[in-house]
Design an enzyme around this catalytic site. Structure first.
Site, PDB file in Angstrom:
ATOM      1  N   TYR A  21       1.547   2.190   4.700  1.00  8.77           N
ATOM      2  CA  TYR A  21       2.602   2.085   3.368  1.00  8.77           C
ATOM      3  C   TYR A  21       2.615   3.419   2.601  1.00  8.77           C
ATOM      4  CZ  TYR A  21       3.300  -0.112  -1.456  1.00  8.77           C
ATOM      5  OH  TYR A  21       3.857  -0.440  -2.596  1.00  8.77           O
ATOM      6  N   GLY A  66       5.027   5.495   5.008  1.00  8.42           N
ATOM      7  CA  GLY A  66       6.141   4.886   4.943  1.00  8.42           C
ATOM      8  C   GLY A  66       7.152   5.131   3.667  1.00  8.42           C
ATOM      9  N   ASN A  86       0.488   0.525 -10.592  1.00  8.80           N
ATOM     10  CA  ASN A  86       0.451  -0.823 -10.766  1.00  8.80           C
ATOM     11  C   ASN A  86       0.920  -1.835 -11.602  1.00  8.80           C
ATOM     12  OD1 ASN A  86      -1.913   0.843  -9.520  1.00  8.80           O
ATOM     13  ND2 ASN A  86      -2.726  -1.074  -8.768  1.00  8.80           N
ATOM     14  N   VAL A 124      -5.434  -7.933 -10.096  1.00  9.28           N
ATOM     15  CA  VAL A 124      -5.093  -8.657 -11.241  1.00  9.28           C
ATOM     16  C   VAL A 124      -4.892 -10.073 -10.795  1.00  9.28           C
ATOM     17  CG1 VAL A 124      -3.332  -9.167 -13.251  1.00  9.28           C
ATOM     18  CG2 VAL A 124      -4.043  -6.868 -12.529  1.00  9.28           C
TER      19      VAL A 124
END
Ligand code: NAD
Ligand code: UDP
Length: 323
Positions: free
Chosen positions: A145, A148, A174, A188
């Site tokens: 991730y 990338g 976030n 969350v």
């Protein structure tokens, strides 16, 4: 002027909120998604709208369309989702960016890219300004991730320099809110789902690691301001809420706001390469976009809890076993 706007990942958590705003603004919206981490229920209410169109498509494959603007959001975003098929995650970031940048180059469309605070890795500068180059482990479980997204940023800036493509790159910190997948494994969604199901909240590590949580409506305002900003503003620009909380504080808030009688469980170790702290420096967004978040964490959590209470959690397909 009505614009033809393509949103990749448009059925996802952020994408569905963005599509909603664009449809309301009377733009001609094309939502492209392969439904890897989302479901149609996120955009069901938009399907009858004449200015909304849905295409099931994987952005690792080329796409021929005529558009004026592209928001490139398609990519699994939760650690459990992006680690499920890490090779595909990198392909989506890199080949997806090449395909969408190619489309922007051919059509002359302005293209926005959803990058991430993960490009900073486990940061040793705090809070993180855009000039910080990051501390990413290139071979760890989060690299598919993080790297990338870093490679995608490189492609955006090379298409801009080499082919004069108009780019708008934001680094998102976030973000939470209604339509987060209840089983995506993000903190969350996990805490709220666990509280509502009467289960203990699972803190990984000792809970002293920090994150800064931005409510989705604030973030989408930032997306729209960025897309509308003058051509010379390419980014990268941080978008996030600078309010910083430990994961333990978040767990306590979820318990207090939900009013559920649940315990906290700290039995699990901190996952490998899990950043210890994260907080955006949003000076650039304040200065260039006149943007800053307005919704406090307590208010946003109350809205998200209310939303998760209102849906049938069992109707969500868990795309990965990581929850
Ligand atoms: P999400 O998983 O809800 O949405 C991503 C969407 O992309 C999903 O609908 C998924 O089905 C789709 N998708 C995945 N791979 C695809 C492919 N190959 N082709 C077409 N569609 C594909 O996640 P989100 O939170 O809405 O994140 C949206 C974007 O914002 C992502 O690029 C993510 O990296 C970025 N971002 C989000 C956050 C956050 O806190 N929510 C933080 C940083 C960056
Ligand atoms: N986390 C946790 N319990 C959970 C899920 C996550 O303690 O049930 C922690 C996780 O280890 C990380 C933080 O919460 O330190 C944020 O995790 P998330 O997956 O939401 O996003 P990240 O910012 O790590 O990509």
């Amino acid at each position: 002027m009505i614009k033809r706007v393509l949103v990749t990942g448009g059925a996802g958590f952020l994408g569905s909120h963005l599509c909603e705003r664009l449809v309301k603004a009377k733009q001609d919206v094309i939502c492209v998604d392969n439904f890897f981490t989302s479901q149609k229920s996120n955009i069901e209410h938009l399907l009858p709208e004449p200015n909304f169109e849905l295409i099931r498509h994987d952005i690792t494959e080329p796409l021929m369309l005529e558009v004026d603007e592209i928001f490139n959001l398609a990519c699994p975003a939760a650690p459990g989702h992006y680690q499920y098929n890490p090779i595909k995650t990198t392909k989506t970031s890199v080949m997806g960016a090449i395909n969408m940048l190619g489309l922007a180059k051919r059509t002359g469309a302005r293209i926005f890219h959803a990058s991430t605070s993960e490009v900073y890795g486990d940061p040793d500068i705090h809070p993180q300004p855009e000039t910080y180059r990051g501390n990413v482990n290139p071979i760890g479980p989060r690299a598919c991730y993080d790297e990338g997204k870093r490679a995608a940023e490189t492609l955006f800036f090379d298409y801009h320099r080499q082919n004069k493509v108009q780019i708008k790159v934001v680094r998102i910190f976030n973000t939470y809110g209604p339509r987060m997948h209840p089983f995506d494994g993000r903190v969350v969604s996990n805490f709220i789902r666990q509280a509502l199901c009467g289960e203990p909240l699972t803190i990984y590590g000792d809970g002293s690691q920090t994150r800064s949580f931005c409510y989705v409506d604030d973030l989408i305002n930032g997306f729209l301001s960025m897309m509308e900003s003058s051509e010379d503003i390419t980014g990268p620009i941080n978008l996030g809420n600078p309010g910083e909380f430990t994961i333990r504080q978040l767990a306590e808030k979820v318990i207090a706001i939900s009013g559920e009688d649940v315990q906290i469980n700290v039995a699990r170790e901190l996952p490998q390469d899990d950043p210890l702290q994260r907080q955006p420096d949003i000076t650039l967004a304040r200065t260039l976009l006149d943007w800053e978040p307005t919704i406090p964490l307590d208010t946003g959590l109350a809205r998200t809890i209310e939303w998760m209470r209102s849906v049938d959690i069992s109707s969500f397909r868990a795309p990965t076993p990581n929850y």
